[in-house]
Design an enzyme around this catalytic site. Structure first.
Site, PDB file in Angstrom:
ATOM      1  CB  THR A 163      39.422   4.377  50.414  1.00  0.00           C
ATOM      2  OG1 THR A 163      37.894   4.416  50.389  1.00  0.00           O
ATOM      3  CG2 THR A 163      40.042   5.639  50.121  1.00  0.00           C
ATOM      4  CE  LYS A 179      35.522   6.667  49.151  1.00  0.00           C
ATOM      5  NZ  LYS A 179      35.528   5.387  49.706  1.00  0.00           N
ATOM      6  CE  LYS A 193      41.472   3.120  55.249  1.00  0.00           C
ATOM      7  NZ  LYS A 193      41.188   3.561  53.681  1.00  0.00           N
TER       8      LYS A 193
END
Length: 303
Positions: free
Chosen positions: A98, A174, A242
């Protein structure tokens, strides 16, 4: 037809399962990881372990990169002993970490300089589906990249969404998924801890909510970990620090308000700051319980 050689760089819970799925499909699989136990796991499954990305990718037609973020992807591709130095022209990189769309585009441009295709292909489904070859892949890239990656994608995924020919689209999809996933985890942890504060039987709460309109996939998946007091990392808190950080950065750049995602991000940041960054992301419940002075299963043993 010549058998494809597949390299998997990053043999954590997701990469290891993906490698097993590739092997089960009869493909030749090499792999690399910094964890010796992960290399032993690959060898035990019939794969070929190597110490560096370059060694693992030397004869690869497809390099599947399953690391944590853009920085690690860049390192395994272009750093010392990186994969790009040995990948042959016409091969393809399947990038599954990602990352922001801008990072995916930058990596693809560098790969293109070596005549290497790049598929922007983040994944969803968790470790269990990785091991079953039933992942969801949100992919974008050229027709040539998709064609070259097809043997690996067919083995690893139940559903492959072909989202366009421009690298960055897959990463954007995503990020939307991760916004929802992070918010749903935070909400699930808040709800079950709130239920405990009301002196409810939280096992019974789980049973009722999973049959009611308030249920979510994340509630059904994460709350059993809270009930068991089991915070061994399947997906660590730091992953969502993150990922929701990327969401926040993109929202700020686009001047788009993200109030719910921002609140969830702060819960993950607080949980990581409390020393639980490497623990399962259901640890948000532990953080809330500590703040409220509530004991959840397994918490008394922590003291």
């Amino acid at each position: 037809m010549k058998q494809s050689n597949i390299a998997v760089v990053g043999l954590g819970s997701m990469g290891q399962g993906m490698a097993r799925s590739l092997l089960r499909a009869g493909l030749h699989v090499s792999g690399c990881d910094i964890n010796p136990a992960a290399l032993e796991g690959l060898k035990a499954s019939g794969g070929h372990p190597f110490a560096t990305p370059a060694q693992a990718c030397e004869n690869a037609d497809v390099a599947v990169i399953v690391v944590v973020n853009a920085a690690q992807t860049e390192s395994v591709l272009f750093g010392p002993d990186g994969a790009v130095a040995v990948l042959k022209p016409g091969s393809v990189i399947i990038s599954s970490a990602t990352m922001s769309p801008a990072d995916a585009k930058a990596l693809a441009a560098r790969a293109a300089e070596k005549d290497i295709h790049f598929l922007d292909a983040p994944i969803s489904g968790g470790a269990a589906k990785a091991g079953e070859g039933k992942l969801t892949v949100m992919a974008s890239g050229s027709m040539e990249a998709f064609a070259k990656a097809k043997p690996a994608l067919d083995a690893m995924a139940e559903t492959v969404y072909e989202l366009g020919d421009a690298v960055g689209i897959g990463s954007s999809f995503k990020i939307v998924n991760q916004l929802l996933a992070g918010v749903h985890i935070a909400a699930a942890c808040e709800a079950i801890t709130f239920a405990r504060s009301l002196d409810l039987d939280i096992t019974r709460v789980f049973e009722v909510i999973t049959k009611s309109a308030g249920n979510s996939w994340m509630f059904e998946n994460r709350v059993p970990r809270v009930l068991a007091g089991d915070y061994a990392p399947r997906s660590a808190v730091s992953i969502f620090t993150k990922d929701l950080g990327i969401v926040s950065d993109l929202g700020r750049k686009q001047k788009f308000p993200l109030p719910v995602a921002s609140a969830a991000l702060q819960l993950f940041v607080m949980t990581e700051a409390a020393g639980m960054g490497g623990d399962d992301d259901a640890s948000v419940a532990r953080l809330l319980a500590r703040i409220a002075g509530i004991d959840l299963p397994g918490m008394k043993e922590e003291i």
